[in-house]
Design an enzyme around this catalytic site. Structure first.
Site, PDB file in Angstrom:
ATOM      1  CD  GLU A 293      -2.827   1.242   2.451  1.00  0.00           C
ATOM      2  OE1 GLU A 293      -3.391   1.979   2.728  1.00  0.00           O
ATOM      3  OE2 GLU A 293      -3.021   0.062   2.950  1.00  0.00           O
TER       4      GLU A 293
ATOM      5  N   GLY B  46      -5.606  33.291  -7.806  1.00  0.00           N
ATOM      6  CA  GLY B  46      -6.791  33.271  -7.357  1.00  0.00           C
ATOM      7  C   GLY B  46      -7.628  32.171  -7.913  1.00  0.00           C
TER       8      GLY B  46
ATOM      9  N   GLY C 208      -0.898   4.827   7.115  1.00  0.00           N
ATOM     10  CA  GLY C 208       0.217   4.853   7.894  1.00  0.00           C
ATOM     11  C   GLY C 208       0.415   6.346   8.102  1.00  0.00           C
TER      12      GLY C 208
END
Length: 386
Positions: free
Chosen positions: A251, A349, A373
Site C-alpha cells: 500500500e 486566485g 500510516g
C-alpha cells in the site's frame, strides 16, 4: 498542453511500457472527461472497473491461473502513477485499493478454493474489493483493534465496526480483520476473514462526505452477529496482524506511485499556466522566482519517484524494505503537500476556485499523510531501524 515527463526508468520492460501507454490512454479518454460527474455523485461507475479488468490491469500482480498477470511490484507502480496523472485522486484510490490493497490478501494467502472463487471475478472487475482494518478507536494502531470474531459450531460470528473504508458502500468482497483471541496482547490474536456483500450481518451505517477523494465511496461498516462459514477464514488464525503489515508495504509503495503521478500532473498544469498567464507585461514564467519554485518542486518530485522505483525493485528482489518503504510513505506524502500547494499558489486566485484541477488535487493530496500510516508513525518505523 505541455507534457511534463520524468525520464523512463530502465527498469521497465516492453510489457510495462505498454501498460503505461494503455493506462494513460484509458485515463485520458475514459476517466478525465467524466470524473467531474463522479466527484458530484461520490460513485465511480462499475463499467470503469469492468473495462480496466478486461484490459488486464486489475489483476497484474495476481496468479495467472486465476486470471491475473503474474507481474511484480513495478506493475503496481506504473498503474498507480498513470491513474494518479488523471488528477482525480478518488478514482486512483478506489481502483488501487481494489487491485493492490484488498484482493491481494486472497492472492497471497487464500486457499486454492478461495482463489478460484474470488480472484477471477476480481481480476475481471466484476467484483470490487475493500480492505477493512481501521476502526473508530484503531487506525495506525492496528493492535488496538476491537472487532471480534468468535468461533462457533457452524464457523465464526463477527461483531464490531470498521470506518473510513474505501469501496465500503459499493464493494462486493470485504477483507476484514478481527480479533479471534481476546486474551492475546497487542498484535497477537488477530485474524483475517472474507465477507461477501450480501451477508445479512453486514450493514453500511454511514457514507462519508469527504474533504477530498470525493469520487470514491468511503463508508463506516457495522457487523451485527455476522455469521461466516469456516472457509471464510483467510490464511492462518492469529496471523492477521502480520498479513496486514505485509500488505501495508505494498500500500505504501502504491502511495509513492500516486504521489509521483499527481506531482507530475500538477507541475505539468502549472508550467502550462504560468507560460500563458500575463503579469506585469510578461508571462509569469519570465519571473525567475516562479521558474525556481517549479524547478524546486520538480526536483523533489523526481526524488520521490526515484525512491518509489527503487523500493519496487527491492520488493521484486525479495528484500526487506520496511525502512525504505516507510521513508517513501513519509517523504512522498509530505512532498506532495509542498508540490500541490506551490502549484496552487502559482495559479493565483484561479487555483482557489472549485473546478480548477489544481484545487481538487490539493484537497485530494491531504489524505496521503494520514491514510496507510500517518507520517509520524512512518518516521518511527524508520527510526526503529536506524
Amino acid at each position: 498542453m505541455i507534457e511534463f515527463e520524468f525520464l523512463e526508468p530502465d527498469l521497465l520492460d516492453e510489457d510495462l511500457r505498454m501498460v503505461r501507454e494503455q493506462v494513460r490512454r484509458f485515463s485520458r479518454e475514459r476517466i478525465v472527461p467524466f470524473a467531474d460527474e463522479w466527484e458530484a455523485t461520490g460513485e465511480i461507475p462499475r463499467s470503469v472497473f469492468l473495462e480496466l479488468g478486461e484490459m488486464g490491469f486489475l489483476g497484474m500482480r495476481h496468479p495467472v491461473e486465476y486470471g491475473g498477470g503474474g507481474m511484480g511490484a513495478l506493475a503496481s507502480v506504473v498503474l498507480g502513477e498513470e491513474l494518479a496523472r488523471s488528477g482525480y485522486g478518488g478514482v486512483a484510490s478506489a481502483l488501487t485499493v481494489h487491485s493492490d490493497m484488498s484482493i491481494s490478501h486472497i492472492a497471497h494467502r487464500g486457499s486454492p478454493e478461495q482463489k478460484q472463487r474470488y480472484l477471477p471475478d476480481a481480476c475481471a472487475g466484476r467484483k470490487v474489493g475493500a480492505i477493512c482494518v481501521t476502526e473508530p478507536g484503531a487506525g495506525s494502531d492496528v493492535a488496538g483493534m476491537r472487532t471480534r470474531a468468535v468461533r462457533t459450531a457452524e464457523g465464526w460470528v463477527l461483531n464490531g465496526s470498521k470506518t473510513f473504508i474505501t469501496n465500503g458502500v459499493h464493494g462486493d468482497i470485504y477483507i476484514v480483520a478481527a480479533r479471534t483471541d481476546p486474551e492475546a496482547k497487542g498484535s497477537r490474536g488477530i485474524s483475517m476473514f472474507i465477507v461477501e456483500k450480501d451477508n445479512p450481518g453486514l450493514k453500511v451505517t454511514r457514507k462519508f462526505d469527504k474533504h477530498g477523494w470525493r469520487s470514491s465511496d468511503t463508508a463506516e461498516l457495522f457487523f451485527d452477529d455476522l455469521a461466516l462459514p469456516p472457509e471464510a477464514l483467510l490464511g492462518e488464525e492469529g496471523k492477521g496482524f502480520y498479513y496486514i503489515m505485509s500488505t501495508f508495504q505494498n500500500e505504501r509503495l502504491v502511495v509513492g506511485a500516486l504521489v509521483s503521478g499527481t506531482c507530475a500532473r500538477a507541475i505539468e498544469l502549472t508550467v502550462d499556466y504560468v507560460r500563458q498567464r500575463q503579469a506585469f507585461g510578461k508571462p509569469l514564467w519570465d519571473q525567475q522566482v516562479v521558474r525556481n519554485k517549479l524547478a524546486w518542486v520538480a526536483s523533489k518530485a523526481a526524488a520521490v519517484r526515484a525512491l518509489t522505483y527503487q523500493c519496487a525493485l527491492m520488493i521484486d528482489q525479495g528484500k526487506d524494505t520496511v525502512r525504505e518503504v516507510s521513508m517513501l510513505k513519509a517523504f512522498g506524502a509530505e512532498t506532495l503537500q509542498e508540490v500541490v500547494h506551490t502549484c496552487l499558489q502559482l495559479h493565483g486566485g484561479s487555483g482557489y476556485i472549485i473546478g480548477t484541477p489544481v484545487e481538487r488535487m490539493a484537497r485530494d493530496a491531504r489524505i496521503l499523510t494520514i491514510g496507510g500510516g500517518a507520517t509520524e508513525v512512518m518516521l518511527e518505523e524508520v527510526a526503529k531501524r536506524m
